[in-house]
Design an enzyme around this catalytic site. Structure first.
Site, short mmCIF file in Angstrom:
data_model
loop_
_atom_site.label_atom_id
_atom_site.label_comp_id
_atom_site.label_asym_id
_atom_site.label_seq_id
_atom_site.Cartn_x
_atom_site.Cartn_y
_atom_site.Cartn_z
N ILE A 32 -3.86 -13.22 5.37
CA ILE A 32 -4.11 -14.32 6.31
C ILE A 32 -5.06 -13.92 7.44
CG2 ILE A 32 -1.94 -15.52 5.83
CD1 ILE A 32 -0.90 -14.39 8.54
N HIS A 101 2.81 -2.34 0.99
CA HIS A 101 1.80 -3.25 0.46
C HIS A 101 0.46 -2.53 0.37
CE1 HIS A 101 1.80 -3.77 4.85
NE2 HIS A 101 0.53 -4.15 4.76
N HIS A 103 -3.74 -3.05 0.28
CA HIS A 103 -4.86 -3.91 0.63
C HIS A 103 -5.98 -3.67 -0.37
CE1 HIS A 103 -3.46 -4.79 4.84
NE2 HIS A 103 -2.82 -3.64 4.64
#
Length: 114
Positions: A32, A101, A103
């Site tokens: 986002i 996570h 990227h």
């Protein structure tokens, strides 16, 4: 703070997000707050807090995350020009959400941090 809950809600589709890919092991979606024209997060569907929490039981999840990142890079046509895969660990490593996570960044010439 339980900011990791946002990823769990995206995985369960309780929050609207542009999911790029999802299977039983991982979910990939647009960041986002993108830092590049293509900035996708790949998260395991099972909760792993940080890279320090990778163990014998969940280590195959990490290989699958890399595999999916590479497949997405090919699909987005950035595999030939190049891309970055980044995993941050804890505060000094830049991890803001305590849910492991990855990227995937690309679509432009990316700077090196070292």
């Amino acid at each position: 703070m339980n900011n990791h809950l946002i990823f769990q809600k995206i995985i369960r589709k309780e929050i609207s997000s542009n999911i790029i890919y999802q299977d039983k092991i991982v979910t990939a979606f647009d960041d986002i707050n993108p830092k590049a024209p293509i900035h996708i997060l790949i998260v395991p569907n099972c909760f792993i807090k940080t890279a320090n929490d990778i163990n014998k039981k969940n280590k195959n999840v990490i290989a699958h995350m890399f595999y999916i990142a590479i497949q997405i890079a090919k699909e987005k046509k950035i595999s030939e020009d190049g891309y970055k895969i980044i995993v941050n660990c804890n505060e000094n490593g830049g991890q803001e959400i305590h849910y492991l996570h990855m990227h995937l960044l690309g679509g432009t010439k990316l700077k090196t941090l070292y």
